[in-house]
Design an enzyme around this catalytic site. Structure first.
Site, PDB file in Angstrom:
ATOM      1  N   PRO A  10       0.835  -1.287   0.084  1.00 59.86           N
ATOM      2  CG  PRO A  10      -0.881  -1.406   1.594  1.00 59.86           C
ATOM      3  CD  PRO A  10       0.436  -2.179   1.077  1.00 59.86           C
ATOM      4  CG  ASN A  11      -0.402   4.369   1.083  1.00 58.26           C
ATOM      5  OD1 ASN A  11      -1.272   4.730   0.499  1.00 58.26           O
ATOM      6  ND2 ASN A  11      -0.425   3.805   2.218  1.00 58.26           N
ATOM      7  NE  ARG A  18       3.967   7.550   1.312  1.00 61.84           N
ATOM      8  CZ  ARG A  18       4.121   6.405   2.373  1.00 61.84           C
ATOM      9  NH1 ARG A  18       4.405   5.221   1.241  1.00 61.84           N
ATOM     10  NH2 ARG A  18       4.356   6.203   3.482  1.00 61.84           N
ATOM     11  CE1 TYR A  23       8.764   5.434   2.277  1.00 65.15           C
ATOM     12  CE2 TYR A  23       7.432   7.176   2.920  1.00 65.15           C
ATOM     13  CZ  TYR A  23       7.899   5.869   2.972  1.00 65.15           C
ATOM     14  OH  TYR A  23       7.511   5.344   3.991  1.00 65.15           O
ATOM     15  CG  ASN A  74       8.644  -1.670   0.573  1.00 70.35           C
ATOM     16  OD1 ASN A  74       7.788  -1.567   1.396  1.00 70.35           O
ATOM     17  ND2 ASN A  74       9.446  -0.457   0.096  1.00 70.35           N
ATOM     18  CB  ALA A  77       1.584   0.470   6.620  1.00 69.16           C
ATOM     19  CG  HIS A  80       4.853  -1.837  10.594  1.00 68.31           C
ATOM     20  ND1 HIS A  80       6.123  -1.944  10.519  1.00 68.31           N
ATOM     21  CD2 HIS A  80       4.814  -1.016   9.405  1.00 68.31           C
ATOM     22  CE1 HIS A  80       6.823  -1.218   9.710  1.00 68.31           C
ATOM     23  NE2 HIS A  80       6.027  -0.500   9.105  1.00 68.31           N
ATOM     24  CG  ASP A  87      -0.209 -16.886   8.813  1.00 62.92           C
ATOM     25  OD1 ASP A  87       0.799 -16.747   9.750  1.00 62.92           O
ATOM     26  OD2 ASP A  87      -1.122 -16.788   9.077  1.00 62.92           O
ATOM     27  CD  GLU A  99      10.522  -6.889   6.540  1.00 59.91           C
ATOM     28  OE1 GLU A  99      10.120  -5.747   7.114  1.00 59.91           O
ATOM     29  OE2 GLU A  99      10.964  -7.927   7.261  1.00 59.91           O
ATOM     30  CG  HIS A 101      10.887  -1.875   5.152  1.00 54.84           C
ATOM     31  ND1 HIS A 101       9.821  -1.648   5.168  1.00 54.84           N
ATOM     32  CD2 HIS A 101      11.218  -2.772   5.658  1.00 54.84           C
ATOM     33  CE1 HIS A 101       9.168  -2.623   5.528  1.00 54.84           C
ATOM     34  NE2 HIS A 101      10.162  -3.682   5.917  1.00 54.84           N
ATOM     35  CB  SER A 103      12.354   4.914   5.281  1.00 55.94           C
ATOM     36  OG  SER A 103      11.278   4.046   5.785  1.00 55.94           O
ATOM     37  NE  ARG A 108       9.674   6.904   8.379  1.00 54.52           N
ATOM     38  CZ  ARG A 108       8.738   6.330   7.517  1.00 54.52           C
ATOM     39  NH1 ARG A 108       8.887   5.501   6.781  1.00 54.52           N
ATOM     40  NH2 ARG A 108       7.827   7.375   7.571  1.00 54.52           N
ATOM     41  NE  ARG A 112       6.526   5.073   9.563  1.00 57.73           N
ATOM     42  CZ  ARG A 112       5.499   5.100   8.914  1.00 57.73           C
ATOM     43  NH1 ARG A 112       5.309   4.144   7.814  1.00 57.73           N
ATOM     44  NH2 ARG A 112       4.611   6.282   8.539  1.00 57.73           N
TER      45      ARG A 112
END
Length: 145
Positions: A10-11, A18, A23, A74, A77, A80, A87, A99, A101, A103, A108, A112
């Site tokens: 998401p996002n 943003r 970012y 990635n 959110a 978290h 799963d 995984e 990210h 940032s 942060r 997060r």
């Protein structure tokens, strides 16, 4: 040529729009192109999939068990709190997931700093902007040999 999957949650379609201080200013489309080019140079064909919907990401994770030698995720959110993503990754344990990210999530907000997907991923890379994706591809190269 080996295939890898790059999943963006998401996002992440709003990168470049943003929180530019976090970012950067490059658009999500520009970074996607660079990910695909870097993957090719590394010997992979990369499929990039972004969704703002948890179920769509889960469906792609399930499908990754066939035809992919690894994946980069990635989850935004969802990292978290999505036990459903955790799963799903555990269901396809033969496919290594890295995984990522952009940032440094550990520098942060407190919420997060915890990842529920980390325990089922081969590793985590955070804090290097778009280069985090390239580092993950390098890791997959090593894991797929």
């Amino acid at each position: 040529m080996k295939k890898i999957l790059v999943l963006l949650g998401p996002n992440l379609n709003m990168v470049g729009v943003r929180e530019k201080g976090v970012y950067g200013t490059e658009t999500a489309a520009d970074i996607e192109t660079q990910i695909k080019e870097y993957a090719l140079k590394t010997g992979f064909e990369a499929e990039v999939f972004q969704s703002n919907h948890e179920g769509a990401l889960i469906d792609r994770i399930h499908a990754s068990r066939e035809g992919y030698c690894g994946a980069v995720i990635n989850a935004g959110a969802l990292t978290h709190y999505s036990y459903a993503l955790r799963d799903a990754i555990a269901c396809v344990s033969a496919v290594p997931y890295i995984e990522v990210h952009m940032s440094n999530i550990h520098a942060r907000e407190e919420f997060r700093r915890h990842s529920v997907i980390a325990p089922v991923c081969a590793g985590q890379i955070a804090g290097f902007g778009k280069i985090s994706y390239f580092l993950a591809i390098e890791a997959l190269k090593e894991l797929s040999q």
